[in-house]
Scaffold this active site. Sequence first.
Site, short mmCIF file in Angstrom:
data_model
loop_
_atom_site.label_atom_id
_atom_site.label_comp_id
_atom_site.label_asym_id
_atom_site.label_seq_id
_atom_site.Cartn_x
_atom_site.Cartn_y
_atom_site.Cartn_z
N GLY A 133 0.45 -0.84 -0.05
CA GLY A 133 0.10 -0.03 -0.16
C GLY A 133 0.99 0.97 -0.12
N TYR A 180 -4.59 -7.66 -16.36
CA TYR A 180 -4.23 -8.45 -15.61
C TYR A 180 -1.97 -9.18 -15.11
CZ TYR A 180 -7.84 -11.91 -15.45
OH TYR A 180 -8.98 -11.95 -15.17
N GLU A 192 6.51 8.61 -5.13
CA GLU A 192 6.47 7.42 -4.63
C GLU A 192 7.28 6.59 -5.64
OE1 GLU A 192 2.91 5.50 -5.21
OE2 GLU A 192 3.79 3.59 -5.15
N ASP A 197 14.56 -4.05 -5.75
CA ASP A 197 14.74 -4.88 -6.71
C ASP A 197 15.73 -4.28 -7.85
OD1 ASP A 197 12.49 -6.34 -6.54
OD2 ASP A 197 11.34 -4.81 -7.23
N LYS A 203 7.44 -10.62 14.13
CA LYS A 203 8.88 -10.38 13.82
C LYS A 203 9.32 -9.10 13.29
CE LYS A 203 9.89 -14.14 15.00
NZ LYS A 203 10.77 -14.69 15.78
N PRO A 211 11.90 -8.68 9.21
CA PRO A 211 12.32 -8.20 7.88
C PRO A 211 12.38 -6.38 7.92
CG PRO A 211 10.48 -9.99 8.25
CD PRO A 211 11.03 -9.39 9.26
N CYS A 270 -18.05 3.13 -21.12
CA CYS A 270 -17.49 2.57 -22.57
C CYS A 270 -17.62 1.70 -22.87
CB CYS A 270 -15.51 3.24 -22.15
SG CYS A 270 -14.90 3.38 -23.38
N GLN A 275 -20.75 1.13 -26.03
CA GLN A 275 -20.53 0.09 -26.84
C GLN A 275 -21.81 -1.10 -27.01
OE1 GLN A 275 -16.90 -0.23 -27.66
NE2 GLN A 275 -16.76 2.34 -28.10
N GLU A 322 -14.93 -3.59 -33.81
CA GLU A 322 -13.37 -4.07 -32.75
C GLU A 322 -13.99 -5.73 -32.71
OE1 GLU A 322 -13.62 -2.66 -29.02
OE2 GLU A 322 -10.76 -3.78 -28.91
N HIS A 334 -15.10 7.86 -19.08
CA HIS A 334 -14.94 7.04 -17.68
C HIS A 334 -15.13 7.86 -16.80
CE1 HIS A 334 -13.15 3.03 -19.59
NE2 HIS A 334 -12.58 4.38 -20.63
N GLU A 361 -15.73 7.37 -13.95
CA GLU A 361 -15.41 7.26 -12.48
C GLU A 361 -14.29 7.56 -12.25
OE1 GLU A 361 -14.97 4.69 -14.87
OE2 GLU A 361 -13.40 3.80 -15.12
N1 GLN Z 1 -12.29 -0.96 -26.75
C1 GLN Z 1 -13.40 0.67 -26.79
C2 GLN Z 1 -12.97 1.06 -27.09
O1 GLN Z 1 -11.88 1.24 -28.06
C3 GLN Z 1 -13.25 0.47 -25.34
C4 GLN Z 1 -12.88 1.26 -24.71
C5 GLN Z 1 -12.83 1.36 -23.34
O2 GLN Z 1 -14.11 -0.12 -22.59
N2 GLN Z 1 -12.34 1.50 -21.82
O3 GLN Z 1 -13.70 2.33 -28.16
#
Ligand code: GLN
Length: 537
Positions: A15, A53, A139, A146, A186, A189, A383, A387, A407, A509, A511
């Site tokens: 974190g 991922y 940061e 590493d 401990k 570390p 996004c 679509q 796409e 987006h 968010e």
């Molecule tokens: N793959 C879609 C595009 O490129 C949506 C991209 C996304 O959801 N960020 O427009």
Amino acid sequence: MKYIFVTGGVVSSLGKGVTAASIGHLLEARGLKIAMQKLDPYINIDPGTMSPYQHGEVYVTDDGAETDLDLGHYERFTDVKLSRTSNVTTGKIYHSVITKERKGEYLGQTIQVIPHITDEIKSRIKLLAEEDVDVVIVEVGGTVGDMEGMPFLEAIRQFKKDVGRDNVIYVHLTLVPFIKVSGEVKTKPTQHSVNKLREIGIIPDMLICRTERALSEEIKEKISLFCDVEKKAVINAYDASSVYEVPLVFKRQGVDNLIIELLGLMDKISLPLEDDPWAEMVNRLKSPKHSLTIAVVGKYIKLPDAYKSIIEALNHGGICNGAKIHIRWVDSESLKSSEDAEKHLSDLGGILVPGGFGYRGIEGKLEAVRYARENNIPFLGICLGLQCVVIEFANNVLGLKGANSIEVDPETPYPVIHLMEEQQDIENMGGTMRLGSYPAVLRKDTATFKAYGSGLIHERHRHRYEINPEYCEEFEKAGLIIAGTSPDNKLIEIVEIMGHPWFVATQFHPEFKSKPTASHPLFRDFVMNSLKHQGRI
Ligand code: GLN
């Protein structure tokens, strides 16, 4: 100018991002102006081309930089405005040094890690030292020891000598594990990790020790003795019920006062706020009146970090509506039929279909959209989510069989989602999408306008494909309305389903701009309508 460098040791994922963001929050609360930066040791220029991922979410700044998800914490915890300069990778550093070398700018020198790479790193850090900033917080990604991180650590070591010893402090985050079988915590570390730092010439001024439970005074003393850090600078970051509690945990241990003292900032600060809106927000977060389940239908659900800002924005919507949000992660590949949709998506407050790339999992997302549309379940599409709304509507309501995004199906007879002319160069994958903040104008009689309470908004984008405007008239006649467009009316930014209790999908987006103390209006209203749908309010 003062600098705080935050490093991490022992293990990754402790974190560091939340730690750096919490320090930033505390300093802002004392009236200081801060800037924040993340140094990432990997060789990619930015995380834009990485699989979620591998890396988790790609966070997008207003100026269209694709950055590390820790920058999301910085913007959620503080008022800093981040930009391209806020995230530096090894790839960016080498790219710029090699470009300069090819132009002959080094006048015949042999280019080496020290001083050329380290100088480039230092110059990127100094870019943040603008006139009105008091403290720059940097940061360093990765863990001490590493191999890739070494040039960054060497650069921040040199930095102290360059800018003056009183102007820099090093904060090191470590783990103090609890060994269940022996019932002991401990410190070894932490000692090793601090030794590793000292070997390269960095002496930490403050240790932030991550633990499962509170550290005893005795253990703090031991860490202080072995690591040569003052006891009051051994801070205990025990597991909190929410990341938003971390600034409060730090404040209770005097982290802000200690930093102010170490950096000699006494004459610049204001007194702490009496009614801290952050503390009030944490109280609300910890005493929810309702509980609400929202389904997130995506293909990277095994790694929730891939949807970091979405999770946080839902939590923010929960905080302002007094609800604890439970996310039901639904793998889009598991939704193959209407029976699957019924099984996974009934009995919840709302359905969210987030962004994504490529054709895998599309069928399941379309199924989720159909289910929400037909069953009057509050829906937020983001996004790729938008679509999918358009594709589903074209197929199932307009009867345009085979309608798709190019796409997903380049041969589709009805390309309802297509490529804009300026986006036709898809050979170059990195940084070539429509990225960053763009304005949109909203149609008045829509749920979106009601949420924002204003007709002009600015939101962040990260996509290549767009709604094909040729189909808009047909869409609108059948009830899929265009709730927002770019000011020149060329690009469609938001769609809604008429007559549905709450069904909004955005090309951008939302968010990325939500904060725990100021929920994004779309997430706020999505959560509110989901609570209504469940009869909770
Ligand atoms: N793959 C879609 C595009 O490129 C949506 C991209 C996304 O959801 N960020 O427009």
